[in-house]
Design a protein around this motif. Structure first.
Motif, PDB file in Angstrom:
ATOM      1  N   VAL A  93       2.697   3.563   9.516  1.00 11.21           N
ATOM      2  CA  VAL A  93       4.136   3.696   9.747  1.00 11.21           C
ATOM      3  C   VAL A  93       4.726   4.720   8.796  1.00 11.21           C
ATOM      4  O   VAL A  93       5.556   5.558   9.182  1.00 11.21           O
ATOM      5  CB  VAL A  93       4.825   2.325   9.566  1.00 11.21           C
ATOM      6  N   PHE A  94       4.304   4.679   7.546  1.00 13.20           N
ATOM      7  CA  PHE A  94       4.779   5.629   6.539  1.00 13.20           C
ATOM      8  C   PHE A  94       4.448   7.066   6.954  1.00 13.20           C
ATOM      9  O   PHE A  94       5.288   7.974   6.856  1.00 13.20           O
ATOM     10  CB  PHE A  94       4.130   5.293   5.199  1.00 13.20           C
ATOM     11  N   GLY A  95       3.222   7.267   7.448  1.00 12.59           N
ATOM     12  CA  GLY A  95       2.833   8.603   7.898  1.00 12.59           C
ATOM     13  C   GLY A  95       3.664   9.098   9.058  1.00 12.59           C
ATOM     14  O   GLY A  95       4.048  10.276   9.114  1.00 12.59           O
ATOM     15  N   LEU A  96       3.960   8.195   9.998  1.00  8.58           N
ATOM     16  CA  LEU A  96       4.794   8.576  11.137  1.00  8.58           C
ATOM     17  C   LEU A  96       6.208   8.950  10.691  1.00  8.58           C
ATOM     18  O   LEU A  96       6.800   9.909  11.193  1.00  8.58           O
ATOM     19  CB  LEU A  96       4.848   7.433  12.154  1.00  8.58           C
ATOM     20  N   LEU A  97       6.746   8.207   9.736  1.00 12.66           N
ATOM     21  CA  LEU A  97       8.083   8.508   9.225  1.00 12.66           C
ATOM     22  C   LEU A  97       8.114   9.847   8.502  1.00 12.66           C
ATOM     23  O   LEU A  97       9.092  10.596   8.605  1.00 12.66           O
ATOM     24  CB  LEU A  97       8.551   7.389   8.294  1.00 12.66           C
TER      25      LEU A  97
ATOM     26  N   GLN B 221       0.817  -1.204   0.000  1.00  9.14           N
ATOM     27  CA  GLN B 221       0.000   0.000   0.000  1.00  9.14           C
ATOM     28  C   GLN B 221       0.857   1.263   0.000  1.00  9.14           C
ATOM     29  O   GLN B 221       0.474   2.286  -0.558  1.00  9.14           O
ATOM     30  CB  GLN B 221      -0.904   0.027   1.239  1.00  9.14           C
ATOM     31  N   VAL B 222       2.027   1.178   0.641  1.00  6.59           N
ATOM     32  CA  VAL B 222       2.869   2.369   0.791  1.00  6.59           C
ATOM     33  C   VAL B 222       3.471   2.802  -0.538  1.00  6.59           C
ATOM     34  O   VAL B 222       3.573   4.004  -0.819  1.00  6.59           O
ATOM     35  CB  VAL B 222       3.984   2.114   1.829  1.00  6.59           C
ATOM     36  N   ALA B 223       3.883   1.846  -1.383  1.00 12.51           N
ATOM     37  CA  ALA B 223       4.578   2.193  -2.622  1.00 12.51           C
ATOM     38  C   ALA B 223       3.763   3.117  -3.527  1.00 12.51           C
ATOM     39  O   ALA B 223       4.255   4.188  -3.922  1.00 12.51           O
ATOM     40  CB  ALA B 223       4.991   0.917  -3.368  1.00 12.51           C
ATOM     41  N   PRO B 224       2.508   2.781  -3.889  1.00 11.42           N
ATOM     42  CA  PRO B 224       1.773   3.700  -4.769  1.00 11.42           C
ATOM     43  C   PRO B 224       1.482   5.042  -4.119  1.00 11.42           C
ATOM     44  O   PRO B 224       1.573   6.088  -4.778  1.00 11.42           O
ATOM     45  CB  PRO B 224       0.483   2.935  -5.085  1.00 11.42           C
ATOM     46  N   VAL B 225       1.155   5.038  -2.819  1.00 12.01           N
ATOM     47  CA  VAL B 225       0.909   6.310  -2.127  1.00 12.01           C
ATOM     48  C   VAL B 225       2.192   7.134  -2.060  1.00 12.01           C
ATOM     49  O   VAL B 225       2.192   8.344  -2.319  1.00 12.01           O
ATOM     50  CB  VAL B 225       0.367   6.046  -0.705  1.00 12.01           C
ATOM     51  N   GLY B 226       3.300   6.477  -1.710  1.00  4.52           N
ATOM     52  CA  GLY B 226       4.579   7.175  -1.629  1.00  4.52           C
ATOM     53  C   GLY B 226       5.013   7.740  -2.962  1.00  4.52           C
ATOM     54  O   GLY B 226       5.549   8.853  -3.044  1.00  4.52           O
TER      55      GLY B 226
ATOM     56  N   ALA C 186      11.204   8.529   3.997  1.00  5.18           N
ATOM     57  CA  ALA C 186      10.222   7.598   4.560  1.00  5.18           C
ATOM     58  C   ALA C 186       9.952   6.444   3.604  1.00  5.18           C
ATOM     59  O   ALA C 186       9.921   5.272   3.999  1.00  5.18           O
ATOM     60  CB  ALA C 186       8.927   8.339   4.881  1.00  5.18           C
ATOM     61  N   LEU C 187       9.782   6.759   2.305  1.00  2.00           N
ATOM     62  CA  LEU C 187       9.533   5.710   1.318  1.00  2.00           C
ATOM     63  C   LEU C 187      10.746   4.794   1.195  1.00  2.00           C
ATOM     64  O   LEU C 187      10.607   3.566   1.102  1.00  2.00           O
ATOM     65  CB  LEU C 187       9.200   6.330  -0.041  1.00  2.00           C
ATOM     66  N   GLY C 188      11.937   5.365   1.221  1.00  2.00           N
ATOM     67  CA  GLY C 188      13.149   4.562   1.139  1.00  2.00           C
ATOM     68  C   GLY C 188      13.307   3.624   2.324  1.00  2.00           C
ATOM     69  O   GLY C 188      13.693   2.457   2.161  1.00  2.00           O
ATOM     70  N   VAL C 189      12.995   4.097   3.528  1.00  3.99           N
ATOM     71  CA  VAL C 189      13.117   3.268   4.725  1.00  3.99           C
ATOM     72  C   VAL C 189      12.133   2.103   4.686  1.00  3.99           C
ATOM     73  O   VAL C 189      12.488   0.951   4.972  1.00  3.99           O
ATOM     74  CB  VAL C 189      12.909   4.117   5.998  1.00  3.99           C
ATOM     75  N   VAL C 190      10.877   2.387   4.319  1.00  2.27           N
ATOM     76  CA  VAL C 190       9.870   1.323   4.241  1.00  2.27           C
ATOM     77  C   VAL C 190      10.247   0.310   3.165  1.00  2.27           C
ATOM     78  O   VAL C 190      10.108  -0.909   3.356  1.00  2.27           O
ATOM     79  CB  VAL C 190       8.471   1.917   3.971  1.00  2.27           C
ATOM     80  N   ALA C 191      10.755   0.790   2.021  1.00  2.00           N
ATOM     81  CA  ALA C 191      11.164  -0.107   0.951  1.00  2.00           C
ATOM     82  C   ALA C 191      12.298  -1.024   1.406  1.00  2.00           C
ATOM     83  O   ALA C 191      12.278  -2.239   1.152  1.00  2.00           O
ATOM     84  CB  ALA C 191      11.594   0.690  -0.282  1.00  2.00           C
ATOM     85  N   ALA C 192      13.281  -0.449   2.079  1.00  3.72           N
ATOM     86  CA  ALA C 192      14.410  -1.250   2.559  1.00  3.72           C
ATOM     87  C   ALA C 192      13.961  -2.286   3.587  1.00  3.72           C
ATOM     88  O   ALA C 192      14.409  -3.444   3.570  1.00  3.72           O
ATOM     89  CB  ALA C 192      15.477  -0.339   3.158  1.00  3.72           C
ATOM     90  N   ALA C 193      13.053  -1.888   4.488  1.00  6.36           N
ATOM     91  CA  ALA C 193      12.543  -2.820   5.495  1.00  6.36           C
ATOM     92  C   ALA C 193      11.776  -3.963   4.841  1.00  6.36           C
ATOM     93  O   ALA C 193      11.922  -5.131   5.216  1.00  6.36           O
ATOM     94  CB  ALA C 193      11.651  -2.078   6.487  1.00  6.36           C
ATOM     95  N   ALA C 194      10.957  -3.639   3.837  1.00  8.05           N
ATOM     96  CA  ALA C 194      10.197  -4.672   3.144  1.00  8.05           C
ATOM     97  C   ALA C 194      11.121  -5.611   2.370  1.00  8.05           C
ATOM     98  O   ALA C 194      10.901  -6.826   2.325  1.00  8.05           O
ATOM     99  CB  ALA C 194       9.184  -4.032   2.195  1.00  8.05           C
ATOM    100  N   GLY C 195      12.177  -5.053   1.753  1.00 10.58           N
ATOM    101  CA  GLY C 195      13.129  -5.890   1.028  1.00 10.58           C
ATOM    102  C   GLY C 195      13.852  -6.851   1.959  1.00 10.58           C
ATOM    103  O   GLY C 195      14.004  -8.046   1.649  1.00 10.58           O
TER     104      GLY C 195
END
Length: 393
Positions: A165-169, A35-40, A178-187
C-alpha cells in the motif's frame, strides 16, 4: 499429534466469540506502520538530507525505541488494561511520525529526527500484545493455540500488505505524504481497535506478578531471541543473495515466500487441537526450522529456493505461537509485560541477526547467512530441550 476436526473447530470457536472478527480487521489496519514506518523513515530522511547513513541510524532508533517500549507498555497494561495504553501510544506514535516528516521537509538538523524516530518506536501501539491478552483470556486451554496463531497471521498480513500500500501511495503522491497517510490510518485503526476490546481492564483485585518468577522464562526469552536472529538473518540474506545473482527484483518474491509460508503455517497450526506438550512442540518446531533452512546453502535454482523458504515459513510462525503459549505457563500473572519482553527479544535477535548476516555474507559469500540462520534455529532447539524438565518446586 493433533486433531483438526471438521473445518478447523478451534477457529470456529474463536470467530464465534463476539467482536473477534472486527478486532482482527482493526488490528490489521492498526499494524500497517510496523513495516512501513522504518522503511518510510529511510526514504524520507535520505531524500531530505542526502545521507543514507543518517537514514539507517534513524530506522535503528525506531527499532531501539520499540524494543525499549514494549515491556514498559506491557507492565502498564497488566495494571490498567490495554485500552488506555493503546489510546496514548496511538497518539504518540502518529504525532512523532508526522513530526519527523515535518522536520525532514523543513530541513531541520539531524538530532530532532533521531529523537522523534525513537519516540515513534517507543510509542508503537502494542496491538499484537493486546490481541494475545484479549483472545487468550477468552479462549481456554488448547483454544489459545488458535488465538495466538491468529495474532501472528494478522500481523504477517499487515507486514505483507502495508509496504505494498505504501508503494502504491508513493507512486501517486510523495513519500512524505504516503508515510503520513499510512500513519494516520494506523492511528485511527488503533483507536477503533481499543474501543472494540471486550477485556478492557485487568481482572479486579489482581496485582501484576513478576515476569521472571519462573526461571524458565529466561530460557524461553533466549530461544525467542535466537528465533528473532533467524528472522533478521533472512531479512538481510535474501536481498544479498538476489543482488549477488544479478536479480535484485527477485528479493520481493523471496521475502513473499517466507511471509506466505508463515501465513499458511499459522492458519494450519491454529486449526488443530494438539495433544503433545507445548515444550515438546517448541523443540520440534525449532528443529524443523533448522532442517528446512539448511538446504538453502546448497540450492541454486531460485524456484527451489522459493519452495524451501516457504517450507521454513510454515514452521516459523507456529514456533512464535508456541512461545506465546509458554508465556501463559511461565508468567500467567504478568502476561502484558511478559509478551512485551518476547517482542523485545524478537526485535533484539532480529537486529543482531541482520548485523551478523551482513558480515557473514561479505566474508564467506551470499549463501553463508542461510547456514547461520539454520544454526541459530538448531541452537534454539537444543536450548529449548532444557524446558522439557519438570517445573521447579
Amino acid at each position: 499429534m493433533g486433531d483438526s476436526g471438521p473445518g478447523g473447530v478451534p477457529y470456529r470457536r474463536l470467530f464465534g466469540l463476539p467482536g473477534v472478527a472486527a478486532q482482527g480487521v482493526l488490528g490489521f489496519l492498526a499494524q500497517l506502520t510496523q513495516q512501513v514506518a522504518p522503511v518510510g523513515m529511510v526514504l524520507v530522511v535520505q531524500k531530505a538530507t542526502g545521507s543514507l547513513a543518517l537514514a539507517g541510524v534513524t530506522a535503528a532508533a525506531f527499532s531501539v525505541g520499540a524494543g525499549m517500549g514494549r515491556p514498559v507498555q506491557g507492565r502498564i497494561m497488566d495494571r490498567r488494561g490495554p485500552r488506555v495504553v493503546l489510546a496514548v501510544t496511538a497518539l504518540i506514535h502518529v504525532a512523532a511520525l508526522l513530526g519527523l516528516i515535518g522536520c525532514a521537509l523543513a530541513g531541520w538538523p539531524w538530532w530532532p529526527m533521531l529523537v522523534l524516530a525513537w519516540v515513534s518506536g517507543a510509542g508503537l501501539p502494542p496491538i499484537s500484545v493486546s490481541m494475545r491478552i484479549e483472545w487468550g483470556r477468552r479462549m481456554a486451554g488448547e483454544g489459545r493455540t488458535a488465538a495466538y496463531s491468529l495474532v501472528y497471521l494478522v500481523q504477517e498480513l499487515a507486514m505483507l500488505v502495508g509496504p505494498l500500500v505504501f508503494g502504491l501511495l508513493i507512486a501517486v503522491a510523495s513519500t512524505s505524504l504516503a508515510l503520513g497517510v499510512v500513519a494516520a490510518a494506523a492511528g485511527a485503526g488503533t483507536l477503533a481497535f481499543s474501543r472494540a476490546l471486550r477485556v478492557g481492564s485487568a481482572p479486579p483485585g489482581r496485582e501484576p506478578g513478576r515476569v521472571f518468577a519462573d526461571r524458565r522464562m529466561f530460557v524461553l526469552l533466549a530461544v525467542v531471541l535466537l528465533l528473532g536472529g533467524v528472522i533478521g538473518t533472512l531479512e538481510v540474506g535474501l536481498p544479498a543473495l538476489a543482488v549477488a545473482r544479478d536479480v535484485p527484483a527477485a528479493t520481493g518474491l523471496l521475502v513473499a515466500a517466507l511471509s506466505l509460508g508463515g501465513i499458511a503455517g499459522a492458519a494450519a497450526y491454529g486449526a488443530r487441537s494438539w495433544g503433545s506438550a507445548v515444550q515438546v512442540r517448541l523443540v520440534g518446531l525449532m528443529l524443523a526450522l533448522g532442517v528446512a533452512l539448511a538446504p538453502l546453502v546448497l540450492i541454486g535454482a531460485l524456484p527451489l529456493f522459493w519452495a524451501a523458504l516457504f517450507a521454513g515459513g510454515l514452521v516459523l510462525n507456529p514456533a512464535l505461537t508456541t512461545g506465546s503459549l509458554l508465556v501463559d505457563e511461565y508468567a500467567p500473572a504478568a502476561q502484558g509485560e511478559a509478551f512485551g519482553w518476547v517482542s523485545t527479544a524478537i526485535g533484539m535477535g532480529g537486529a543482531a541477526g541482520a548485523a551478523g548476516a551482513g558480515v557473514v555474507a561479505e566474508r564467506f559469500g551470499p549463501s553463508a547467512p542461510f547456514l547461520s540462520a539454520a544454526a541459530l534455529a538448531l541452537l534454539g532447539a537444543l536450548l529449548a530441550t532444557s524446558l522439557l524438565r519438570r517445573a521447579p518446586a
